[in-house]
Design an enzyme around this catalytic site. Structure first.
Site, PDB file in Angstrom:
ATOM      1  N   ALA A 144       0.818  -1.213   0.000  1.00 34.86           N
ATOM      2  CA  ALA A 144       0.000   0.000   0.000  1.00 34.86           C
ATOM      3  C   ALA A 144       0.851   1.261   0.000  1.00 34.86           C
ATOM      4  O   ALA A 144       0.481   2.273  -0.612  1.00 34.86           O
ATOM      5  CB  ALA A 144      -0.925  -0.001   1.212  1.00 34.86           C
ATOM      6  N   GLU A 145       1.986   1.213   0.675  1.00 32.76           N
ATOM      7  CA  GLU A 145       2.815   2.407   0.835  1.00 32.76           C
ATOM      8  C   GLU A 145       3.615   2.752  -0.417  1.00 32.76           C
ATOM      9  O   GLU A 145       3.649   3.901  -0.852  1.00 32.76           O
ATOM     10  CB  GLU A 145       3.780   2.207   2.014  1.00 32.76           C
TER      11      GLU A 145
END
Length: 255
Positions: A144-145
């Site tokens: 996600a990052e």
């Protein structure tokens, strides 16, 4: 309105003595149940829940919307309640609860995407062993990052695979923020600290990772930021997909 566990928690609390706040998340044979006392034969974890909190924890997992039964039985001379049908149980009431479904968050977050098991696999395994933080959870955060890009830099200055802010990286002794090994190791240590702070609550840990601990404390739970709430949904969805891809089979609610 409280999300996820609101209905079931209220049912539990209505059956307890005033002031009781402990829920046990019990796992047995890959199935999950919630109970007011440890279940015989299950691996149970006690979680303290404040019914005045803004955000109640999701103790179930990522099961979507499902229906179940709350059972009542006697244990050690007391009435106890559980969503698992154990010997001597009698049906108390039926319920329906909504949990994260493993789908994309709001449109601004984009698609969740498939698990990428080959990206920095050795580093994630080592960080998981060293910290005790689940490998699948660390990968979900990294996915996600940064989409596992060790050279990623955000508009706010977060860097590397785990998108650590410079002050966080310095806290954990990172010399090269663009080293996948250093970033993953430090990110895992930071996540371990957050999970300890929030008693294993993945939702709050993800919220603090994204928005900072100060924001979580200020709002008494998940901050009302669209970005953070979308981020949490995406990470929870990714976590479910990585757990399924990496095995063992995903948990399911007890019946």
């Amino acid at each position: 309105m409280r999300p996820l566990l609101a209905t079931l928690l209220l049912l539990f609390l209505s059956a307890w003595d005033v002031g009781a706040r402990t829920i046990y998340r019990c796992v047995q044979g890959g199935t999950v149940s919630l109970a007011t006392a440890p279940e015989p034969g299950s691996r149970c974890k006690a979680v303290e829940v404040d019914d005045n909190a803004v955000q109640t924890p999701n103790l179930w997992g990522n099961f979507g919307v499902f229906s179940g039964v709350l059972y009542e039985r006697e244990q050690d001379g007391k009435l106890v309640y559980s969503t698992r049908r154990l010997p001597g149980s009698r049906e108390f009431l039926k319920f329906t609860v909504a949990t994260p479904e493993g789908e994309p968050a709001h449109p601004g977050m984009g698609k969740v995407g498939k698990p990428q098991l080959d990206r920095h696999a050795k580093q994630f395994r080592a960080a998981a062993r060293a910290t005790g933080v689940e490998d699948a959870w660390l990968r979900a955060i990294a996915h996600a990052e940064s989409a596992f890009d060790e050279h990623a830099v955000s508009s706010k200055g977060a860097q590397g695979v785990m998108q650590l802010m410079p002050e966080v990286a310095a806290q954990y002794g990172v010399r090269d923020p663009f080293s996948a090994e250093e970033s993953i190791r430090a990110g895992a240590r930071h996540m371990k600290s957050l999970l300890q702070r929030y008693r294993g609550d993945l939702t709050l840990a993800a919220a603090a990772y994204n928005a900072g601990m100060a924001a979580v404390e200020r709002y008494g739970g998940v901050p009302p930021y669209a970005e953070t709430r979308g981020y949490i949904e995406r990470v929870l969805a990714l976590h479910a997909r990585y757990r399924e891809a990496m095995g063992p089979p995903p948990e399911r609610p007890a019946r």
